[in-house]
Enzyme design. Structure first.
Site, PDB file in Angstrom:
ATOM      1  CG  HIS A 150      -2.044  -0.965   1.171  1.00 50.09           C
ATOM      2  ND1 HIS A 150      -3.263  -0.842   0.369  1.00 50.09           N
ATOM      3  CD2 HIS A 150      -2.174  -2.214   1.414  1.00 50.09           C
ATOM      4  CE1 HIS A 150      -4.083  -1.859   0.752  1.00 50.09           C
ATOM      5  NE2 HIS A 150      -3.316  -2.838   1.149  1.00 50.09           N
ATOM      6  CG  ASP A 167      -3.074  -3.654   5.017  1.00 47.82           C
ATOM      7  OD1 ASP A 167      -2.227  -2.915   5.032  1.00 47.82           O
ATOM      8  OD2 ASP A 167      -4.231  -3.246   4.424  1.00 47.82           O
ATOM      9  CD  GLU A 168      -5.644  -5.763   1.103  1.00 43.14           C
ATOM     10  OE1 GLU A 168      -6.632  -6.255   0.984  1.00 43.14           O
ATOM     11  OE2 GLU A 168      -5.355  -4.692   0.734  1.00 43.14           O
ATOM     12  CB  THR A 169       2.929  -7.200   2.157  1.00 44.06           C
ATOM     13  OG1 THR A 169       2.642  -6.229   2.976  1.00 44.06           O
ATOM     14  CG2 THR A 169       3.988  -6.874   1.698  1.00 44.06           C
TER      15      THR A 169
END
Lengths: 682, 682
Positions: free
Chosen positions: A258, A321-323
């Site tokens: 992100h 998150d969401e790496t």
């Protein structure tokens, strides 16, 4: 803890859990408190609120307390029309005595004492708190107690002893995907304070935008923000504004994923040379910071040091998150690094990153909070787990000795009902955590993600639903009567509006803009039957990105509008005694008739409004569904039978109405289906 | 002046004055322009407004122009839902070409060239202006031209050549009596720009408050503002915000009267030693600065020098109104001074003061504007006369060679109709001024005095009425069709709302707050029949002062709400052919029935709302008047006669309804009286 005399005289017996319905003999108290206090007892009589009311701060006072008193008195003045007392004395014999032991933490901590007692008799109000923040919580309750009586206003006699169930009661606002000006943040802080929330989690960076000025790394906003960001001065102003309302500010700098907006100005932070542009699409991005280079950590170190001068709170959210592993796997140098460190997965590499940034957070005096992906075997237990993918990660974390915060059931962009959010408990009594493990659950946070909001619509997405969750975080677990929650939520919604929030005015303004006229009575009736589809359905249905104009009917209509619960209750009532419940039947008939009657005008307006026209099928469906409802009500009240096939046809009609269309859905299809199913058929 | 080719081809013949109603053969153009342009000709065809639209700035550009283009494109995007073009080129073959000759004045002057031409064909829009401000005026018109057509939006083909009738088109906001935060000022600047107003007159000091930070004299706000004031940084921000919208900012420091807030910190400015407190009462105060002491002028000199660093405009308003002679006459030193200077009256002493402060204004590079009391025989002709007591002072000033600005007919707190303000011309063609003298009339200013407004209600007092006056100041004198003005005003009101103004949402929010519930349908219907009484009636009726809470029904209801003009028109139509005008009769019947039907619910809500309850007599009267209207309509449509005495009784009833009550009055009593009078009696 010093107790005001009036209170201690009553002793422990007065502490009745929850709300005691008042009897006429006692007082006219109508409980509209939100959140409900831990302990409340209704007394008899009331203090008249008039110009004779005097105000005293007999013991401790500071600027923060005096400002809070001023704000409270101004709110009461506006509500009652009674000019406020401007001379604050130190008398402990005032009609409103605010007795505070001391300032509380110099920088509000997670353990700040927020408890207070409030004792109202017919001669005065005694508010006692150990800290200024506790006094603020008590003043909020006082404001909520004041009610009309005859030609004036009163504070009904009650005894309240109150303290929060959870220490961490937050609202997260994502300003990365769409920027929200300071003014929007401030008014939402006002509303948070009104329902005793105490953490503002400020999601300040995203693939789509970097939103806070760095003087060390000016290209972060210079190239990554479209010019939409907070200056450091503005951020300090927000922190001060929040502090004066008893709210901590936790900034989030999401990393290593992100982060595309960071890379526009500083591509060297990535393991791929770039160049990068600000991301316009939503969804998971394939870029991430390079966790193998020391220079990455030097950058983060200097940046966090700078941010620590703006954000005094001892907690700092670093995302996680969401790496995506894609870029890492594609870079031979990163692959070699993983091999050298014996990391088998990119998750292990992320844990390495998490450990290093946690060390940096510590260096700057901060505890690190991260989204639940950071919960890997090697993560030091001083990280706080922010659970967004499921409550399991929260309990798993607690078992392993991590503090945790729950957000998974509180995503506002799911466009769920207040009821659904309200009934989700961060730590239900049937949880199998041990008493010791339960202490690791700090509380929860409501999340307002930024894909589909702008400064016009944001308030209506956050409020009033967040007030229901605020009660979940503050009040005892046993407070969970949904009907009573909605009754009080309606009142709280108006109190929040009086603070300047626009959750109620937005719909009308947006409908006028869509229709191009002020004559929107019919359109408002139509809109009252609709709510926005969930984030996922809209994203898929409209293929939204950051540049999509948010000016459709879906942006106007309210999540969980009043008709949803009202109709569910009325249908529930009716189905208990279908032929005998006149009142429910009449009200339902009136509602469906009013919807049907609105359709022709709405269709005419749609013909001259391209942005409204997409919802034309919804208008036709509303007409049909309303007719179905009227038929069903008629069969049920006359105990007559519908012709064979009626039910099947109507259920098919309801099925069609449930399908995705125009990004809005009907509020009443579930109870309507129950109604149809209850009709006897020939 | 360079003209775009498409325009010059058409030559002079296309310049038709005013609005040409379009024929179906030409285009679907619906004229909602406000203000109306000086010259407009409707062509045939239209440019589709879609994502294919390209934007070019082929010649001059600067940041101010680019910002204005951005704002315009964002507004169009919001209106149409069509994502805006973000790549601005230098191509003169773009679908929207904005051709500007140059920056215009470095600091916008009174002679800034605001003219523009706008040529729309089915292939493109060519906007040409000599200056950036002219281009802004043209972009405002472009936004107003865009309209729905089928499933999309178009810009209808038109040719506009436009320039303002008056150079000075202002709005004054008094922030002295009640403070208005920067946010309120900014959104009002947005609305001003939307209707091509170009002067924001900021009334910054009053007996009740001193509102701008002085670093030289910190006690001005330190002791004279209750903490409610603008920092210098905020004031600069407002000036920049206004400048970027083509609006000049004229600060006013009213003196020598209206200065009690100055004297709280600096009593030595007065001829009476004080001490002074901030004034809470309204009306004319008996204190004034001492015009006999050099120290007074030294103070003013230093203060104006400081303010000149914040306000770059070459005009400065120094008030001069309502200066009481009392203090001067009571001070032997002042009396001796008058005798020594041979001043027979305190007016002569005030002229001496005016001359000296005019010199100070000049010293700091400013022209002085003053309220019309300064117009005395010895006043130098470089002072500008701001006429508030009557248009006569404006013409008297022009005859004597003073520039003048008219405000007398534009006092918003009189709560008059837009129509009344609209028809008041600053320089009617029948004025007996010579051509040379007429040039001295610079224009006019709408005045929003601050006694009875707060940040919640102010927008609804200013808008939309001010848009009608803005047309009076910009458009040719011949543009004065009231019905057409109201038709366009309704549209403009929504455009202003889309900018963030709260003139339409305020009423609903205030009614919810008053009723304590969201169920305000009936109350809204009730409120639609009401408007606030005038400033004078309220002041007398309620004995308001600065500390009076402004949270009554009178603060909620709109000045000149739509029903006022609607009913007047319908009754006018009906009375032309009482027995034959079915449509007008039906609409009137529906309106009066709807009012009558609302009353029972409203009365129930009044019984639980102390702040609403005062209007209970108005609810009863509305019921009676509605019944009277229905009776009258029935007699007229059936051509039957009312019984003897009916008319007298009903006129008495209307007379009673005209009396002061609850600070609100009915919008429809005049046409209702006509209706009753038209009924034949037995």
């Amino acid at each position: 803890m010093k107790r005001p005399a009036a209170f201690s005289l009553l002793g422990g017996a007065m502490l009745i859990l929850g709300f005691s319905p008042s009897s006429a003999a006692q007082s006219t108290f109508v409980n509209t408190l939100m959140p409900q206090p831990a302990h409340l007892r209704v007394g008899s009589g009331a203090l008249p609120w008039n110009t004779a009311v005097t105000v005293g701060l007999p013991h401790f006072k500071n600027q923060r307390l005096e400002d809070a008193v001023d704000r409270t008195l101004m709110q009461i003045e506006r509500k009652t029309g009674v000019p406020r007392q401007r001379a604050i004395t130190t008398s402990d014999a005032s009609s409103l005595t605010i007795d505070v032991d001391g300032a509380g933490d110099a920088i509000q901590s997670i353990d700040e004492n927020e408890s207070y007692t409030l004792a109202v008799t017919s001669t005065g109000v005694k508010l006692h708190a150990a800290t200024v923040v506790g006094a603020m919580r008590g003043m909020t309750s006082l404001l909520q107690l004041i009610q009309p009586s005859g030609s004036g206003f009163i504070v009904p006699a009650v005894q309240i002893e109150d303290s929060p169930r959870f220490r961490w009661r937050g609202l997260m606002i994502d300003v990365g995907r769409h920027f929200e000006p300071v003014e929007v943040i401030k008014r939402n802080l006002d509303a948070m304070a009104a329902v005793k929330l105490n953490v503002f989690h400020w999601h300040l960076s995203e693939d789509q935008g970097f939103r806070i000025e760095s003087k060390i790394y000016p290209k972060l906003t210079g190239e990554g923000s479209d010019g939409l960001y907070y200056t450091q001065e503005e951020a300090r102003e927000v922190v001060a504004y929040a502090a004066s309302r008893g709210i901590r500010v936790i900034p989030e700098f999401d990393m290593p994923g992100h982060t595309r907006s960071w890379l526009v100005g500083y591509p060297e932070l990535s393991s791929d040379p770039g160049p990068y542009t600000i991301r316009r699409e939503f969804g998971v991005e394939q870029v991430a910071m390079d966790p193998t280079k020391d220079s990455t950590y030097q950058f983060i170190d200097a940046f966090l040091g700078e941010m620590a001068t703006i954000f005094p709170d001892s907690y700092l959210h670093l995302g996680g998150d969401e790496t995506p592993g894609t870029q890492w796997k594609n870079n031979p140098r990163v692959v070699a690094f993983m091999r050298a460190h014996n990391f088998k997965t990119t998750e292990e590499l992320q844990t390495y990153f998490s450990e290093r940034v946690l060390e940096l957070a510590k260096k700057h005096g901060k505890h690190m909070v991260g989204w639940d992906e950071i919960l890997n075997p090697d993560l030091p237990t001083d990280a706080v787990i922010h659970s967004w993918r499921g409550a399991e990660s929260l309990t798993a974390a607690a078992r392993r000795g991590y503090h945790g915060i729950l957000s998974q059931p509180y995503y506002l962009d799911g466009m769920k009902s207040a009821e659904e959010h309200y009934l989700a408990d961060p730590l239900p009594s049937n949880s199998d955590l041990t008493a010791e493990q339960r202490k690791f659950v700090l509380g929860g946070e409501v999340c307002m993600w930024g894909e589909h909001i702008n400064p016009l619509s944001i308030d209506s997405r956050i409020w009033p639903r967040t007030a229901a969750v605020a009660e979940r975080f503050w009040s005892p677990e046993s407070v969970k009567d949904v009907d009573d929650m909605y009754r009080r939520l309606d009142v709280e919604s108006l109190r929040i509006e009086a603070l300047g929030l626009r959750h109620l005015t937005h719909e009308g303004a947006a409908l006028r803009e869509l229709a191009g006229t002020e004559d929107t009575d019919a359109l408002r009736v139509f809109a009252s039957a609709l709510q926005p589809v969930s984030f996922g359905d809209r994203y898929k249905g409209q293929h939204t990105d950051q540049l999509t104009p948010l000016d459709n009917l879906v942006d106007a209509v309210r999540p969980d509008p009043p008709t949803r619960h009202q109709i569910a209750v009325l249908v529930g009532d009716l189905l208990k005694t279908p032929s005998a419940n006149e009142q429910a039947r009449t009200q339902l008939e009136r509602q469906f008739k009013s919807w049907a009657a609105a359709v022709p005008t709405v269709e005419t307006q749609m013909s001259t409004s391209p942005l409204l026209a997409v919802a034309r099928p919804r208008a036709q469906q509303l007409l049909q569904l309303s007719q179905t409802a009227e038929e069903a009500l008629s069969y049920l009240s006359s105990s007559s039978k519908a012709p064979a096939g009626w039910k099947q046809a109507k259920l098919a009609q309801i099925g069609t109405a449930r399908e995705q269309q125009a990004l809005v859905r009907f509020t009443f299809v579930d109870p309507l289906e129950e109604l149809v199913k209850a009709v006897p058929e020939q």
